[in-house]
Scaffold this active site. Structure first.
Site, mmCIF file in Angstrom:
data_model
loop_
_atom_site.group_PDB
_atom_site.id
_atom_site.type_symbol
_atom_site.label_atom_id
_atom_site.label_comp_id
_atom_site.label_asym_id
_atom_site.label_seq_id
_atom_site.Cartn_x
_atom_site.Cartn_y
_atom_site.Cartn_z
ATOM 1 N N ASP A 8 2.110 6.846 1.440
ATOM 2 C CA ASP A 8 1.303 5.761 2.002
ATOM 3 C C ASP A 8 -0.149 6.108 1.676
ATOM 4 O O ASP A 8 -0.560 7.258 1.868
ATOM 5 C CB ASP A 8 1.558 5.790 3.522
ATOM 6 C CG ASP A 8 0.714 4.814 4.278
ATOM 7 O OD1 ASP A 8 0.118 3.936 3.646
ATOM 8 O OD2 ASP A 8 0.656 4.925 5.515
ATOM 9 N N LYS A 39 4.961 7.174 17.640
ATOM 10 C CA LYS A 39 4.216 8.423 17.781
ATOM 11 C C LYS A 39 4.736 9.335 18.892
ATOM 12 O O LYS A 39 4.030 9.617 19.880
ATOM 13 C CB LYS A 39 2.734 8.117 18.006
ATOM 14 C CG LYS A 39 2.165 7.317 16.861
ATOM 15 C CD LYS A 39 0.684 7.190 16.894
ATOM 16 C CE LYS A 39 0.233 6.436 15.676
ATOM 17 N NZ LYS A 39 -0.607 5.317 15.821
ATOM 18 N N ASP A 60 0.820 -1.216 0.000
ATOM 19 C CA ASP A 60 0.000 0.000 0.000
ATOM 20 C C ASP A 60 0.852 1.263 0.000
ATOM 21 O O ASP A 60 0.409 2.307 0.434
ATOM 22 C CB ASP A 60 -0.956 0.005 1.199
ATOM 23 C CG ASP A 60 -0.221 -0.049 2.526
ATOM 24 O OD1 ASP A 60 0.995 -0.281 2.530
ATOM 25 O OD2 ASP A 60 -0.877 0.145 3.564
HETATM 26 P P1 GTP Z 1 -6.179 -0.571 7.779
HETATM 27 O O1 GTP Z 1 -7.211 -1.596 8.129
HETATM 28 O O2 GTP Z 1 -6.796 0.642 7.125
HETATM 29 O O3 GTP Z 1 -5.234 -0.240 8.898
HETATM 30 O O4 GTP Z 1 -5.249 -1.178 6.613
HETATM 31 P P2 GTP Z 1 -4.436 -2.556 6.487
HETATM 32 O O5 GTP Z 1 -4.468 -3.367 7.719
HETATM 33 O O6 GTP Z 1 -4.879 -3.213 5.226
HETATM 34 O O7 GTP Z 1 -2.988 -1.996 6.196
HETATM 35 P P3 GTP Z 1 -1.743 -1.739 7.129
HETATM 36 O O8 GTP Z 1 -1.211 -0.427 6.717
HETATM 37 O O9 GTP Z 1 -2.059 -1.961 8.541
HETATM 38 O O10 GTP Z 1 -0.798 -2.914 6.640
HETATM 39 C C1 GTP Z 1 0.399 -2.732 5.891
HETATM 40 C C2 GTP Z 1 0.433 -3.742 4.747
HETATM 41 O O11 GTP Z 1 0.308 -5.074 5.235
HETATM 42 C C3 GTP Z 1 -0.695 -3.557 3.738
HETATM 43 O O12 GTP Z 1 -0.157 -3.671 2.438
HETATM 44 C C4 GTP Z 1 -1.665 -4.674 4.057
HETATM 45 O O13 GTP Z 1 -2.357 -5.144 2.900
HETATM 46 C C5 GTP Z 1 -0.764 -5.759 4.617
HETATM 47 N N1 GTP Z 1 -1.435 -6.555 5.639
HETATM 48 C C6 GTP Z 1 -1.988 -6.085 6.800
HETATM 49 N N2 GTP Z 1 -2.538 -7.097 7.500
HETATM 50 C C7 GTP Z 1 -2.308 -8.231 6.770
HETATM 51 C C8 GTP Z 1 -2.647 -9.621 6.983
HETATM 52 O O14 GTP Z 1 -3.254 -10.008 7.995
HETATM 53 N N3 GTP Z 1 -2.241 -10.522 6.023
HETATM 54 C C9 GTP Z 1 -1.563 -10.128 4.897
HETATM 55 N N4 GTP Z 1 -1.236 -11.091 4.005
HETATM 56 N N5 GTP Z 1 -1.241 -8.834 4.670
HETATM 57 C C10 GTP Z 1 -1.601 -7.897 5.593
#
Ligand code: GTP
Length: 354
Positions: A218, A159, A109
């Site tokens: 991001d 933070k 992302d």
């Molecule tokens: P929010 O729910 O809005 O916080 O987004 P997110 O959890 O999809 O993204 P976050 O920024 O927390 O995660 C960073 C990256 O890790 C992103 O590219 C997500 O798609 C990926 N990611 C987060 N949780 C998982 C998971 O449980 N499994 C996998 N395979 N990828 C994950």
């Protein structure tokens, strides 16, 4: 070289647009983010990309038929109903990645101009088990901030309050990891690489940082997503500057995908990004906005600072101002004025101003 791309999160902060597409497929100037990522990885000498996803994300990605840019693309799928977080998917993909050489891991992302060859070189030189790309931000207070000594990361301060940040360098979500890292990740459960693995490596002096200078964005929240589109549009606007057509007015920078139709006397731009087959009526004004493919904007509508989902229909004289997000296939009826920050669920019909 192999790269593991994390793309199985739920993107809750990008709802309602993420109800029908994973974050990594959000278009950035009319090209899915994952396509930008593939291009950059291929340029960086990567030959295999492993996508760590859930079953639904895998379905959406396959449906999109992206160009693989010469990469071998494989999927590693989180168990049903058990998202593995940011570290668990790495352990799950251990066999696919193998133990032969260091590999790249990155969040699916982020839009980032990362020179992966340089990052790999920094990793080889440092001898660390993990080398994190670090990005400079003006205000680091809402991020994990790196406390660096030379190129060694001592710790991350989450933070920090204003004035207390140890640096302006934050984790850019892209890493070079050595296979020894697998031994630090428990198997069969969700793991946060940032909270459970990197602190251990830092304690042992095995975590290094390497500053990156290019664009880094991001797309976690709608405003960031909109901003990402504007920044990338700015960065490529010379190559896509368009001539002013006779019947309507274009204010660069703008991006119009194939099949876009615009009616007479409409003003498009600045910073209007219109996806494939978007139809705009006469006397409309669209600026600082992203319009997803197949959406329709009727005569006299005014959009400034809005995101309109795929196939949504915006009626005559509608006003969508800063922060408005209209979900896929939603309909906003004629003359409705939405207040700043209004969010419309997918397929919902809005008949009254609010
Ligand atoms: P929010 O729910 O809005 O916080 O987004 P997110 O959890 O999809 O993204 P976050 O920024 O927390 O995660 C960073 C990256 O890790 C992103 O590219 C997500 O798609 C990926 N990611 C987060 N949780 C998982 C998971 O449980 N499994 C996998 N395979 N990828 C994950």
């Amino acid at each position: 070289m192999k790269a593991l791309i994390l793309a199985g999160g739920f993107a809750t902060r990008l709802r309602p647009l993420s109800c029908s597409r994973p974050k990594t497929l959000f278009p950035i100037v009319n090209k899915p983010l994952l396509q930008w990522i593939f291009e950059r990885l291929a340029q960086g000498g990567v030959d295999e990309a492993i996508l760590a996803v859930n079953a639904l994300t895998q379905f959406y990605i396959r449906q999109h038929k992206l160009s693989k840019c010469g990469l071998k693309v494989r999927f590693s799928i989180d168990p049903p109903k058990m998202p593995l977080g940011t570290g668990g998917p790495l352990k799950k993909a251990e066999k696919l990645i193998g133990h032969n050489e260091p590999f790249i891991m990155l969040n699916g992302d982020i839009y980032a101009d990362i020179n992966y060859r340089e990052l790999v070189e920094a990793h080889r030189k440092s001898g660390a088990l993990a080398t994190l790309a670090l990005c400079t931000v003006e205000d680091p207070c809402s991020f994990g901030v790196a406390d660096l000594q030379g190129n060694v990361i001592k710790r991350f301060v989450e933070k920090p309050p204003k004035g207390k940040a140890p640096s302006n360098l934050i984790n850019a979500g892209a890493y070079i990891l050595s296979p020894e890292v697998f031994a630090y990740i428990p198997e069969g459960r969700a793991v946060s690489i940032e909270r459970e693995v990197f602190p251990k490596l830092a304690e042992e002096g095995k975590l290094c940082g390497h500053c990156i200078n290019g664009l880094w964005i991001d797309i976690g929240k709608p405003q960031e997503y909109l901003e990402a589109n504007k920044i990338v549009l700015d960065s490529i606007s010379n190559s896509i500057k368009r001539q002013n057509p006779a019947s309507f007015s274009l204010k660069n920078p703008v991006a119009l995908d194939e099949g876009v139709i615009v009616g007479e006397k409409s003003v498009i731009g600045p910073y209007a990004i219109l996806g494939k087959n978007v139809k705009v009526g006469a006397n409309a004004q669209i600026s600082n906005s992203v319009i997803f493919a197949e959406a329709q904007i009727a005569d006299g509508a005014i959009l400034n600072g809005a995101i309109v989902g795929e196939g949504a229909k915006i009626g005559r004289g509608v006003k969508l101002l800063k922060g408005c997000v209209v979900g896929d296939l939603a309909k906003v009826k004629d003359s409705v004025h939405l207040h700043e920050g209004a969010v419309i669920c997918p397929a919902k019909e809005v008949t009254e101003t609010f």
